[in-house]
Each structure stands twice: as C-alpha cells, then as structure tokens.
Design a protein around this motif. Structure first.
Motif, PDB file in Angstrom:
ATOM      1  N   ARG A 166       0.811  -1.212   0.000  1.00  0.00           N
ATOM      2  CA  ARG A 166       0.000   0.000   0.000  1.00  0.00           C
ATOM      3  C   ARG A 166       0.851   1.270   0.000  1.00  0.00           C
ATOM      4  O   ARG A 166       0.386   2.344   0.357  1.00  0.00           O
ATOM      5  N   SER A 167       2.112   1.124  -0.414  1.00  0.00           N
ATOM      6  CA  SER A 167       3.023   2.272  -0.466  1.00  0.00           C
ATOM      7  C   SER A 167       3.501   2.531  -1.881  1.00  0.00           C
ATOM      8  O   SER A 167       3.669   1.606  -2.677  1.00  0.00           O
ATOM      9  N   ILE A 168       3.738   3.807  -2.181  1.00  0.00           N
ATOM     10  CA  ILE A 168       4.311   4.184  -3.469  1.00  0.00           C
ATOM     11  C   ILE A 168       5.615   4.933  -3.230  1.00  0.00           C
ATOM     12  O   ILE A 168       5.874   5.435  -2.130  1.00  0.00           O
ATOM     13  N   PHE A 178       1.139  15.284   0.128  1.00  0.00           N
ATOM     14  CA  PHE A 178       0.374  14.063  -0.073  1.00  0.00           C
ATOM     15  C   PHE A 178      -0.989  14.071   0.624  1.00  0.00           C
ATOM     16  O   PHE A 178      -1.891  13.321   0.237  1.00  0.00           O
ATOM     17  N   ALA A 179      -1.143  14.895   1.642  1.00  0.00           N
ATOM     18  CA  ALA A 179      -2.374  14.886   2.442  1.00  0.00           C
ATOM     19  C   ALA A 179      -3.651  15.028   1.612  1.00  0.00           C
ATOM     20  O   ALA A 179      -4.626  14.302   1.856  1.00  0.00           O
ATOM     21  N   PRO A 180      -3.718  15.932   0.613  1.00  0.00           N
ATOM     22  CA  PRO A 180      -4.963  16.068  -0.162  1.00  0.00           C
ATOM     23  C   PRO A 180      -5.178  14.952  -1.183  1.00  0.00           C
ATOM     24  O   PRO A 180      -6.250  14.843  -1.766  1.00  0.00           O
ATOM     25  N   ILE A 181      -4.165  14.139  -1.412  1.00  0.00           N
ATOM     26  CA  ILE A 181      -4.216  13.140  -2.479  1.00  0.00           C
ATOM     27  C   ILE A 181      -4.925  11.868  -2.035  1.00  0.00           C
ATOM     28  O   ILE A 181      -5.576  11.186  -2.834  1.00  0.00           O
ATOM     29  N   GLY A 182      -4.820  11.527  -0.760  1.00  0.00           N
ATOM     30  CA  GLY A 182      -5.443  10.312  -0.268  1.00  0.00           C
ATOM     31  C   GLY A 182      -5.259  10.187   1.223  1.00  0.00           C
ATOM     32  O   GLY A 182      -4.666  11.059   1.866  1.00  0.00           O
ATOM     33  N   LYS A 183      -5.755   9.107   1.785  1.00  0.00           N
ATOM     34  CA  LYS A 183      -5.606   8.877   3.217  1.00  0.00           C
ATOM     35  C   LYS A 183      -4.221   8.303   3.476  1.00  0.00           C
ATOM     36  O   LYS A 183      -3.949   7.137   3.183  1.00  0.00           O
ATOM     37  N   ILE A 184      -3.359   9.140   4.013  1.00  0.00           N
ATOM     38  CA  ILE A 184      -1.962   8.773   4.232  1.00  0.00           C
ATOM     39  C   ILE A 184      -1.766   8.252   5.648  1.00  0.00           C
ATOM     40  O   ILE A 184      -2.203   8.865   6.614  1.00  0.00           O
ATOM     41  N   LEU A 185      -1.085   7.102   5.768  1.00  0.00           N
ATOM     42  CA  LEU A 185      -0.769   6.553   7.082  1.00  0.00           C
ATOM     43  C   LEU A 185       0.618   6.954   7.545  1.00  0.00           C
ATOM     44  O   LEU A 185       0.854   7.134   8.743  1.00  0.00           O
ATOM     45  N   SER A 186       1.550   7.089   6.609  1.00  0.00           N
ATOM     46  CA  SER A 186       2.901   7.507   6.979  1.00  0.00           C
ATOM     47  C   SER A 186       3.635   8.016   5.748  1.00  0.00           C
ATOM     48  O   SER A 186       3.290   7.688   4.609  1.00  0.00           O
ATOM     49  N   VAL A 187       4.643   8.840   6.005  1.00  0.00           N
ATOM     50  CA  VAL A 187       5.520   9.356   4.953  1.00  0.00           C
ATOM     51  C   VAL A 187       6.946   9.091   5.381  1.00  0.00           C
ATOM     52  O   VAL A 187       7.320   9.355   6.529  1.00  0.00           O
ATOM     53  N   ARG A 188       7.734   8.548   4.475  1.00  0.00           N
ATOM     54  CA  ARG A 188       9.120   8.213   4.785  1.00  0.00           C
ATOM     55  C   ARG A 188      10.067   8.830   3.758  1.00  0.00           C
ATOM     56  O   ARG A 188       9.756   8.876   2.580  1.00  0.00           O
ATOM     57  N   PHE A 189      11.221   9.246   4.222  1.00  0.00           N
ATOM     58  CA  PHE A 189      12.272   9.734   3.341  1.00  0.00           C
ATOM     59  C   PHE A 189      13.245   8.604   3.046  1.00  0.00           C
ATOM     60  O   PHE A 189      13.710   7.917   3.963  1.00  0.00           O
ATOM     61  N   PHE A 246       8.580   7.885   0.221  1.00  0.00           N
ATOM     62  CA  PHE A 246       7.667   6.752   0.245  1.00  0.00           C
ATOM     63  C   PHE A 246       6.409   7.174   1.002  1.00  0.00           C
ATOM     64  O   PHE A 246       6.492   7.608   2.153  1.00  0.00           O
ATOM     65  N   ALA A 247       5.284   7.062   0.353  1.00  0.00           N
ATOM     66  CA  ALA A 247       4.004   7.425   0.964  1.00  0.00           C
ATOM     67  C   ALA A 247       3.161   6.171   1.136  1.00  0.00           C
ATOM     68  O   ALA A 247       2.912   5.439   0.171  1.00  0.00           O
ATOM     69  N   GLU A 248       2.730   5.926   2.361  1.00  0.00           N
ATOM     70  CA  GLU A 248       1.908   4.757   2.659  1.00  0.00           C
ATOM     71  C   GLU A 248       0.448   5.181   2.761  1.00  0.00           C
ATOM     72  O   GLU A 248       0.093   6.049   3.562  1.00  0.00           O
ATOM     73  N   PHE A 249      -0.402   4.561   1.954  1.00  0.00           N
ATOM     74  CA  PHE A 249      -1.826   4.873   1.945  1.00  0.00           C
ATOM     75  C   PHE A 249      -2.608   3.851   2.771  1.00  0.00           C
ATOM     76  O   PHE A 249      -2.062   2.849   3.223  1.00  0.00           O
ATOM     77  N   ALA A 250      -3.889   4.111   2.943  1.00  0.00           N
ATOM     78  CA  ALA A 250      -4.712   3.249   3.790  1.00  0.00           C
ATOM     79  C   ALA A 250      -4.926   1.871   3.182  1.00  0.00           C
ATOM     80  O   ALA A 250      -5.043   0.886   3.912  1.00  0.00           O
ATOM     81  N   THR A 251      -4.971   1.798   1.852  1.00  0.00           N
ATOM     82  CA  THR A 251      -5.229   0.514   1.193  1.00  0.00           C
ATOM     83  C   THR A 251      -4.326   0.348  -0.030  1.00  0.00           C
ATOM     84  O   THR A 251      -3.798   1.327  -0.575  1.00  0.00           O
ATOM     85  N   LYS A 252      -4.200  -0.892  -0.454  1.00  0.00           N
ATOM     86  CA  LYS A 252      -3.437  -1.207  -1.662  1.00  0.00           C
ATOM     87  C   LYS A 252      -4.082  -0.553  -2.875  1.00  0.00           C
ATOM     88  O   LYS A 252      -3.389  -0.013  -3.749  1.00  0.00           O
ATOM     89  N   GLU A 253      -5.411  -0.599  -2.936  1.00  0.00           N
ATOM     90  CA  GLU A 253      -6.136  -0.053  -4.079  1.00  0.00           C
ATOM     91  C   GLU A 253      -5.914   1.457  -4.208  1.00  0.00           C
ATOM     92  O   GLU A 253      -5.731   1.979  -5.311  1.00  0.00           O
ATOM     93  N   GLU A 254      -5.921   2.138  -3.081  1.00  0.00           N
ATOM     94  CA  GLU A 254      -5.705   3.580  -3.118  1.00  0.00           C
ATOM     95  C   GLU A 254      -4.289   3.905  -3.586  1.00  0.00           C
ATOM     96  O   GLU A 254      -4.083   4.818  -4.383  1.00  0.00           O
ATOM     97  N   GLU A 294      -4.115   3.513  -7.349  1.00  0.00           N
ATOM     98  CA  GLU A 294      -4.756   4.612  -8.060  1.00  0.00           C
ATOM     99  C   GLU A 294      -3.888   5.859  -8.070  1.00  0.00           C
ATOM    100  O   GLU A 294      -3.755   6.531  -9.092  1.00  0.00           O
ATOM    101  N   VAL A 295      -3.276   6.163  -6.936  1.00  0.00           N
ATOM    102  CA  VAL A 295      -2.394   7.333  -6.869  1.00  0.00           C
ATOM    103  C   VAL A 295      -1.181   7.135  -7.771  1.00  0.00           C
ATOM    104  O   VAL A 295      -0.712   8.075  -8.417  1.00  0.00           O
ATOM    105  N   GLY A 296      -0.694   5.894  -7.836  1.00  0.00           N
ATOM    106  CA  GLY A 296       0.463   5.603  -8.670  1.00  0.00           C
ATOM    107  C   GLY A 296       0.225   5.841 -10.153  1.00  0.00           C
ATOM    108  O   GLY A 296       1.181   5.991 -10.927  1.00  0.00           O
ATOM    109  N   LYS A 297      -1.045   5.905 -10.562  1.00  0.00           N
ATOM    110  CA  LYS A 297      -1.379   6.141 -11.966  1.00  0.00           C
ATOM    111  C   LYS A 297      -1.485   7.634 -12.300  1.00  0.00           C
ATOM    112  O   LYS A 297      -1.609   8.005 -13.464  1.00  0.00           O
ATOM    113  N   LYS A 298      -1.462   8.460 -11.278  1.00  0.00           N
ATOM    114  CA  LYS A 298      -1.637   9.899 -11.497  1.00  0.00           C
ATOM    115  C   LYS A 298      -0.351  10.537 -12.013  1.00  0.00           C
ATOM    116  O   LYS A 298       0.734   9.948 -11.952  1.00  0.00           O
TER     117      LYS A 298
END
Length: 281
Positions: free
Chosen positions: A178-180, A198-209, A229-237, A240-244
């Motif tokens: 669930r991370s990109i 990343f906050a407006p893009i989706g539900k973020i659980l963590s951000v890593r450098f 590295f941005a971790e989202f709430a779900t794999k699907e989310e 989807e963000v990875g396609k933007k």
C-alpha cells in the motif's frame, strides 16, 4: 538512466539539476531492503516515514540514525481535553498511536525491543515522553496516559505509567503493497512539506524519506535522495495514486509502487556488482 533519476527535463531548471539526487547503490542504504520479496526484514525506517526510520530518539539509549524518517501523516495541531483537566495535543495522540501502529512498530527496532523485553509488552510512558517529537509536543506521563486511554488499540496499566498494544502485530510487512515511491523532490524538502503535499491526495498513514547512509565516525548524517515513500490506507488507493501525474514545485515526480522501486534498485545494484546476487548486511 537510473530508475529514480528519470524525470521531466523540460521542468528542471539549471538549479534543480544541480541539486538532483545522484544515482546510488544498495550498498549505501542502511534501512531499506533491496528485494521486495523480503519485506519482513526491513528495518526502516523509521517510518518512513525504508532504509527507513527511527525518527524519535530516546536519549542515549537511541539506536544509530536510520536511513529514513517516518512520521504519521498530516498531523494537525488541534487539542482535545480528556480526563478532567488533562489537555492532550492531537499531534501527540497521533504520534503515540503511530509509534505502536502496524506501519511503524515492526520496523522500529528500539521500540519493538522494548515491547519484547518487558513482560506483557508494556512500555514506559516516561520513556516515550523523552522521544524528540513528544518533547516538542510537551508530553507528560499523565497526558500520554490520557491519550492512550482514548485509543482503540492501546491500553494503559492501572498505575497510568505504561502503555501497550492490545492487538497482535502482523506476520508480514503490510505497508509494502500500500506504499508508493515518488522521486523528484528537492533535496531540501522537509518531512512536513512532503506530508502536506500528499495529504490532499489520499488517506496517508505515513511518509518516509529514502536516505543514503551516513557515517557516524565522520559525523556525516544520512542524506535525502529525493525519493519519498508514501503509505496509503489501502493497496487499491496506492495503485490509483500511482497512476496519477503529479508535480511538486513544477517538477514532474516519477511514481511507482514501492515494491517496483525496490526491485529496480536491486537490479541496478546487481548489475553494478557484475550480476552477482549479494545480501546486504
């Protein structure tokens, strides 16, 4: 061209090119596993929050600096009052839950050791109050205990001095799928700026450098590579963000799943080593 250095040349000015991250090999990375097939071994990190994190340091007992930094995403500064006159900063509450979350605890060597060393998995709130972020938020044992009592997966002992998880840790690294990865951030980017992006893009659980290892003996700190590295709430989310098509400060970001990024990183390392497989230590 290296996987993490592919970016839109039309949007990069001379100054941006001068600060763009240079190619690196996995031998330089401390905290992120090269192979996506072995995510459980990732130390992070750390949050991010790979190469990843130990972001809050607990005085002299803190382990050496990790190669990435983790933080709960988009933590606001609102406050809430619980248990009478004990006021809890909402950022402190989010940070406390993050420390014990699936996103952080399995990769946080210091805190994980505390849970395994102490009977019942309890961790001292006094210790947690010494962590850097908690000091910034003015955390006390009382406020941490009050915050933990409002959590759905944390428990506080009767004395109000210790905290622990009430749920089992996952057997595998649940963050990977669930991370990109997003490459192209200026090297001077702060963690707060990345979170805000990343906050407006989706539900973020963590951000890593993603960081290159430093050298403690030479007093050289880890250095940011320009990949987040941005971790989202779900794999699907995350998919989807990875396609933007995303841009940060007029620079097009190179997006990929975190697993794909690590696979490419491992392939480049293998090529640099003459096609030999080698495990990092």
């Amino acid at each position: 061209q290296s996987f993490w250095n592919r970016r839109s040349s039309s949007t990069l000015g001379p100054d941006a090119r001068e600060t763009a991250p240079a190619p690196f090999r996995m031998t330089d990375v401390v905290k992120e596993e090269a192979a996506a097939a072995a995510p459980v071994a990732m130390e992070e990190e750390p949050p991010a929050k790979v190469e990843e994190v130990k972001k809050e340091e607990a005085a002299s007992e803190t382990p050496a600096a990790a190669a990435t930094i983790d933080t709960p995403a988009a933590a606001g500064g609102d406050t809430k009052t619980v248990e009478g006159d004990v006021t809890v900063d909402d950022r402190m509450f989010k940070q406390l839950e993050f420390y014990f979350s699936d996103s952080n605890l399995p990769k946080d060597k210091f805190l994980l050791k505390e849970t395994k060393t102490n009977e019942g998995g309890w961790v001292s709130l006094q210790l947690i109050s010494t962590f850097k972020k908690m000091r910034e938020y003015g955390a006390t044992v009382a406020s941490l205990a009050a915050a933990a009592r409002t959590s759905e997966f944390l428990a506080v002992d009767d004395a109000g001095e210790k905290v622990k998880r009430t749920t089992d840790l996952p057997d595998t690294d649940v963050t990977l799928e669930r991370s990109i990865s997003a490459t192209g951030f200026p090297l001077e980017t702060t963690l707060e700026e990345a979170e805000a992006f990343f906050a407006p893009i989706g539900k973020i659980l963590s951000v890593r450098f993603n960081k290159l290892a430093g050298n403690k003996a030479e007093n050289k700190p880890p250095t940011f590579t320009g990949t987040v590295f941005a971790e989202f709430a779900t794999k699907e989310e995350a998919e989807e963000v990875g396609k933007k098509e995303l841009e940060y400060k007029e620079v097009k970001l190179v997006l990929a799943t975190k697993a794909a990024f690590l696979t490419a990183l491992n392939a480049e390392r293998k090529a640099a080593d003459g096609g030999k497989d080698r495990k990092d230590k």
